[in-house]
Enzyme design. Structure first.
Site, PDB file in Angstrom:
ATOM      1  NE  ARG A   1      14.810  10.122  14.418  1.00 32.32           N
ATOM      2  CZ  ARG A   1      15.281   9.271  15.347  1.00 32.32           C
ATOM      3  NH1 ARG A   1      16.551   9.280  15.675  1.00 32.32           N
ATOM      4  NH2 ARG A   1      14.457   8.444  15.942  1.00 32.32           N
TER       5      ARG A   1
ATOM      6  CE  LYS B   1       7.511  24.038  -2.486  1.00 25.92           C
ATOM      7  NZ  LYS B   1       6.419  24.540  -3.357  1.00 25.92           N
TER       8      LYS B   1
ATOM      9  CD  GLU C   1       7.357  24.068 -13.428  1.00 21.25           C
ATOM     10  OE1 GLU C   1       7.066  25.211 -13.024  1.00 21.25           O
ATOM     11  OE2 GLU C   1       6.871  23.031 -12.910  1.00 21.25           O
TER      12      GLU C   1
ATOM     13  CE  LYS D   1      12.388  26.357  -6.751  1.00 23.81           C
ATOM     14  NZ  LYS D   1      11.788  25.103  -7.076  1.00 23.81           N
TER      15      LYS D   1
ATOM     16  CD  GLU E   1       4.523  26.968  -1.477  1.00 21.77           C
ATOM     17  OE1 GLU E   1       5.411  26.365  -2.075  1.00 21.77           O
ATOM     18  OE2 GLU E   1       3.314  26.704  -1.589  1.00 21.77           O
TER      19      GLU E   1
ATOM     20  NE  ARG F   1       9.838  26.878  -2.663  1.00 23.77           N
ATOM     21  CZ  ARG F   1      10.792  26.020  -2.358  1.00 23.77           C
ATOM     22  NH1 ARG F   1      11.470  26.158  -1.243  1.00 23.77           N
ATOM     23  NH2 ARG F   1      11.079  25.019  -3.163  1.00 23.77           N
TER      24      ARG F   1
ATOM     25  CG  ASN G   1       3.199  26.302  -5.929  1.00 24.52           C
ATOM     26  OD1 ASN G   1       3.946  25.443  -6.364  1.00 24.52           O
ATOM     27  ND2 ASN G   1       3.184  26.658  -4.656  1.00 24.52           N
TER      28      ASN G   1
ATOM     29  CG  HIS H   1       2.487  24.274 -10.140  1.00 22.65           C
ATOM     30  ND1 HIS H   1       2.892  25.272 -10.994  1.00 22.65           N
ATOM     31  CD2 HIS H   1       3.556  23.432 -10.036  1.00 22.65           C
ATOM     32  CE1 HIS H   1       4.143  25.049 -11.388  1.00 22.65           C
ATOM     33  NE2 HIS H   1       4.572  23.936 -10.818  1.00 22.65           N
TER      34      HIS H   1
ATOM     35  CG  HIS I   1      -0.130  19.719  -8.730  1.00 26.52           C
ATOM     36  ND1 HIS I   1       0.296  20.306  -7.565  1.00 26.52           N
ATOM     37  CD2 HIS I   1       0.989  19.500  -9.466  1.00 26.52           C
ATOM     38  CE1 HIS I   1       1.619  20.435  -7.599  1.00 26.52           C
ATOM     39  NE2 HIS I   1       2.057  19.969  -8.739  1.00 26.52           N
TER      40      HIS I   1
ATOM     41  CG  HIS J   1       5.045  18.906 -13.158  1.00 24.24           C
ATOM     42  ND1 HIS J   1       4.094  18.947 -12.160  1.00 24.24           N
ATOM     43  CD2 HIS J   1       5.799  20.024 -13.009  1.00 24.24           C
ATOM     44  CE1 HIS J   1       4.279  20.033 -11.430  1.00 24.24           C
ATOM     45  NE2 HIS J   1       5.305  20.700 -11.926  1.00 24.24           N
TER      46      HIS J   1
END
Ligand code: NAD
Ligand code: GLY
Length: 364
Positions: A123, A145, A187, A229, A239, A243, A247, A250, A254, A267
């Protein structure tokens, strides 16, 4: 050579991002005052380990840490349950305790998977990022992330889980292929488009020096991107608003990565094409002029990035893939669109016909 330290402020989960040259050999001493336990599981892959693992292990052992290594197969196509299970198997077999740490040594794929493993094992054990690609240094290693891909979509399974420290050494970028380096530049350029018009202009003027991987230029680049960032994540860790701007491109990107099959389009390459499609959509919506679209396209091209997608992906395939994006809310596709350079916002309720128009304009 200057070492720059940038704090990411998140209350009791705050941490430092350390940027500089020849830092791998200092990792042990940097982590010693920070980590409660002596066990470190170093996760890397079969490409990065032969290059940098020995240096990192020497430094950790000199500072009294005991280590276990997990070497994963290389590639986006391995960012999945099998790799995650391998990490769990090795660390559980070695009786890892809650005070232990998982250290990611590699690019964004190793970093995202290691972070998710750290979030879940017992955990939650400690996590440290040592990113070795440009993309992971300017983006993936910062902000917590973590996750893996699902066959139907990128990064659909994961957790927010912050590291205790991020250490980035510009030396590692010297062995990175030009294609992977350019993927990271995508990026980098994103930060200019969404946040900092002066940085975008800096990149337009200095792309040749950047591509030479000069240490001082790289340190400046990493610091500028990580500062943006860190600022964005400190404002909106989970987000819920700002935030999402990170993206940009993206949602399209994606979809392209998924449609092409993981690993076939990198990517950053998917994001580059996606940012051009997003800019075109912004122009169609009257948010920016065609000259802005061309400026973005031009800078991406200077960075040796693709700006058009394969025509074989139909606009309907995109819409289906984009509909599985994590930003989808109430069944509506949400996209980030730029205005003039340095400004961007999140939009929903965009007619699919306009999204398709932007896709078709940049497919060949
Ligand atoms: P990657 O991890 O696959 O690395 C690219 C290639 O470079 C790999 O073959 C790798 O083995 C190799 N490599 C790594 N370091 C090297 C070095 N120093 N020298 C030589 N080769 C080296 O890809 P990436 O571009 O680093 O990261 C992409 C991943 O990051 C994607 O899965 C993406 O979803 C994820 N990502 C995550 C975030 C986040 O916020 N967590 C942000 C952006 C991207
Ligand atoms: N790479 C996007 C984010 O970290 O939010």
């Amino acid at each position: 050579m200057t070492i720059k330290t940038l704090p990411l402020l998140l209350g009791d989960r705050s941490y430092n991002i350390v940027i500089g040259t020849n830092l791998l050999e200092t990792i042990g001493e940097r982590l010693q005052p920070l980590l409660p336990g002596k066990q470190i599981g170093v996760v890397s892959n079969e490409t990065v380990a032969p290059l940098y693992l020995a240096k990192v292990l020497d430094s950790l052992h000199s500072s009294g840490f005991s280590t276990v290594e997990v070497i994963l197969p290389d590639g986006e196509s391995h960012k999945n349950w099998q790799s995650l299970t391998k990490i769990f198997d090795v660390l559980i077999e070695n009786s890892f305790e809650r005070s232990a740490t998982i250290l990611a040594l590699g690019g964004g794929v190793v970093g995202d998977m290691s972070g998710y493993a750290a979030a879940s094992l017992l955990r939650g054990v400690n996590f440290v990022q040592v990113p070795t690609t440009l993309l992971s240094q300017v983006d993936a290693s910062v902000g917590g992330k973590t996750g893996i891909n699902h066959p139907l979509g990128k990064n659909l399974i994961g957790a927010f889980y912050q590291p205790k420290m991020v250490v980035m050494d510009t030396v590692t970028l010297k062995t990175l292929s030009q294609r992977d380096f350019s993927s990271g530049l995508s990026e980098v350029i994103k930060y200019g488009i969404i946040w900092d018009a002066d940085f975008f202009s800096y990149l337009e003027k200095n792309m040749a020096a950047v591509l030479q991987k000069d240490d001082a230029t790289l340190t400046h680049l990493l610091y500028t991107c990580c500062a943006i960032k860190a600022d964005v994540v400190a404002q909106d860790e989970r987000e819920t608003g700002t935030r999402a701007l990170l993206n940009l491109g993206h949602t399209f990107g994606h979809a392209i990565e998924t449609l092409a099959g993981y690993g076939n389009i990198l990517h950053g390459e998917g994001v580059a094409i996606g940012m051009v499609m997003a800019a075109q959509l912004a122009q169609i919506r009257g948010l920016c002029d065609q000259q802005t679209v061309e400026r973005i396209k031009q800078l991406l091209t200077q960075a040796n990035l693709p700006v058009t997608a394969a025509k074989s992906f139909s606009p309907d395939d995109y819409i289906k893939a984009m509909g599985r994006d994590k930003k989808v809310a109430g069944g509506k596709i949400r996209v980030i669109l730029n205005g003039s350079i340095g400004q961007a916002k999140i939009y929903s309720d965009i007619p699919h016909s306009q999204i398709k128009q932007a896709i078709v304009a940049h497919s060949a």
